[in-house]
Scaffold this active site. Structure first.
Site, mmCIF file in Angstrom:
data_model
loop_
_atom_site.group_PDB
_atom_site.id
_atom_site.type_symbol
_atom_site.label_atom_id
_atom_site.label_comp_id
_atom_site.label_asym_id
_atom_site.label_seq_id
_atom_site.Cartn_x
_atom_site.Cartn_y
_atom_site.Cartn_z
ATOM 1 N N VAL A 226 0.841 -1.196 0.000
ATOM 2 C CA VAL A 226 0.000 0.000 0.000
ATOM 3 C C VAL A 226 0.878 1.249 0.000
ATOM 4 C CG1 VAL A 226 -1.816 1.264 1.198
ATOM 5 C CG2 VAL A 226 -1.803 -1.238 1.244
ATOM 6 N N ASP A 339 -12.310 -12.342 6.383
ATOM 7 C CA ASP A 339 -11.018 -12.010 7.003
ATOM 8 C C ASP A 339 -11.163 -10.754 7.867
ATOM 9 O OD1 ASP A 339 -8.378 -12.417 7.633
ATOM 10 O OD2 ASP A 339 -7.583 -11.464 5.849
#
Length: 503
Positions: A226, A339
């Site tokens: 990211v 998740d």
């Protein structure tokens, strides 16, 4: 997955009692025998993906009217998709991605409801499907006079705010001056990504990150890295770039799954997807940038953990519950995240929470078994997934319970998860002794709210999934006991009492 080579023998089509045939991940080559269409009882799966098959797809496969799943991806098939495929009434999944197919996709119910993932990375498929170009009636140029590599995704979402997400890839050898000018533009900006106001371009991201320099990395997003990107207009976005692993296909599947899911949803407590780029040389997603990073890092840092007052912690749990309630009960079909962890809950400057990372999410379909391989993060995975592979919303509920205890304790709740068969009252009393000591001690009113969070968490952590509440019940319970409650005297929420975006 046996390193088989050579061609499939024609005689295999004589196995008319076969229910499934999986020949995937080998080195088989040649053409796909038309005799496979004789296996009339084939009703579960025909998978020949990840081989070296060439030539056209045999139209006789359309005779497999009982078949539920057909995977032809990652081969070298050419020509068009046979129109006979439209008559495969039981087919719910058809994957022809990563081939050399071209021409129009067939018409029919299956292709009207198809996923764009099924057709990616081909030579020129077209049709009336969001993400594919419309078929043109213009004659094709001669192959020796042109070189075309084209992928077009142009997807519109009919919401109150229309978000257009598109990818274009066009490379054309010029034949005259006009084409030369077009080609020069294409080489400069081969593919572009736009957000809702049209100002977000691929070139902006490359320049802003200095071609994805390590200096701009702010974290990891599961299957990607990211980056924080500041655009020319001053806005910041987060860009998750797919890890460059040639052998692993699982990361790309998660990348495509996240696109598929986030294009379907818009919610104030779910991270916004602005755009994406899918090309063999570079794959990334562009999100809204959430200032403070994830919940796990915030709880690990002594200073930021002190800033997380008990009111803020309760609000984070409500934000999570609202987002999951939306996914499970407001989306049609429902979406299971699979998740939910403190790493996948992002916090903005005001400590508002956003659910992120949908790479393992599943869209639950009523007409399929919803079987799936194990996914999630150890310690947050529901216990039933050790003996079943069926995905249900109760798996998310369990993970939510773990994160709520983590919010209360300020760390992963290892002690409270391993206490065995205590009563709910005993669990709650013991949990109060494990409260995070870094924020100021809770007031009497805050203690009641913390106790509620603990009760809800343990209800979500029931070993039996049938004993766990639905996220609808969890969210309603948390919102009903909110300190400045939205509930009216009748116990119902009126429109005037709902703040902007909570509808």
């Amino acid at each position: 997955m046996n390193n088989l080579s050579g061609s499939i023998p024609q005689e295999l089509g004589g196995c008319t009692g076969l229910l499934s045939l999986l020949l995937n991940d080998n080195s088989l080559s040649g053409e796909l025998p038309m005799t496979l269409g004789n296996m009339g009882n084939l009703q579960l799966v025909l998978d020949v993906s990840s081989n070296k098959f060439t030539d056209g797809l045999p139209s006789q496969l359309g005779n497999l009217v009982k078949l539920e799943s057909l995977n032809l991806s990652h081969n070298e098939f050419n020509g068009s998709i046979p129109s006979s495929f439209a008559s495969m009434a039981s087919l719910s999944t058809l994957d022809v991605s990563y081939n050399n197919l071209e021409g129009p996709i067939p018409t029919g119910q299956l292709f009207r409801n198809a996923s764009i993932e099924w057709f990616l990375h081909n030579n020129g498929l077209c049709g009336n499907l969001s993400g594919l170009p419309q078929c043109s009636s213009a004659p094709k140029l001669e192959h020796h006079n042109r070189k075309i590599l084209r992928l077009v995704l142009n997807i519109s979402i009919p919401l109150c705010i229309v978000t257009v997400l598109a990818i274009g890839l066009v490379m054309i050898i010029p034949r005259n001056k006009q084409q030369q000018r077009t080609a020069a533009t294409d080489r400069r900006d081969v593919f572009s990504v736009w957000n809702f106001d049209g100002k977000l371009a691929f070139e902006d991201i490359i320049n802003a990150t200095e071609n994805f320099s390590e200096r701009y990395i702010v974290g990891s997003g599961g299957y990607g890295t990211v980056y924080k990107v500041q655009l020319q207009d001053g806005r910041s976005v987060a860009v998750k770039k797919l890890h460059e692993t040639e052998e692993e296909m699982s990361d790309e599947k998660r990348f495509l799954r996240e696109i598929e899911v986030l294009l379907k949803i818009r919610h104030r407590s779910i991270v916004k997807l602005y755009g994406f780029c899918s090309h063999r040389l570079c794959k990334f997603l562009v999100y809204d940038y959430i200032d403070r990073g994830n919940l796990h890092e915030t709880l690990e840092n002594e200073d930021t953990a002190k800033e997380l007052s008990w009111q803020r912690r309760a609000a984070i749990a409500r934000d999570m519950a609202q987002a999951m309630y939306y996914l499970h009960h407001e989306c049609n079909p429902p979406i299971i995240h699979r998740d939910i962890t403190s790493n996948n809950i992002l916090l903005d400057a005001d400590f508002k929470a956003y659910v992120a990372d949908f790479g393992t999410a599943r869209i639950i379909k009523s007409d399929s078994s919803n079987w799936s391989e194990l996914a999630g993060t150890y310690g947050y995975i529901a216990p039933e997934l050790s003996y079943t592979s069926t995905v249900t919303a109760k798996c998310d509920v369990y993970s939510f319970g773990v994160v709520v205890l983590e919010i209360v304790m300020g760390r992963y709740p290892r002690e409270l998860q391993s206490l065995g068969s205590l009563s709910l009252e005993e669990h709650s009393k013991l949990a109060m002794d494990f409260l995070d000591q870094r924020p100021p001690s809770p007031t009497a009113a805050e203690k009641k709210e913390v106790a509620l969070l603990i009760d809800v968490a343990y209800a979500c952590l029931e070993t039996s999934p049938q004993s766990r509440p639905e996220m609808q019940d969890v969210y309603q319970k948390l919102i009903r006991h909110k300190p400045s409650s939205l509930a009216s005297s009748s116990g119902k929420i009126t429109l005037e009492q709902v703040t902007d975006g909570e509808v």
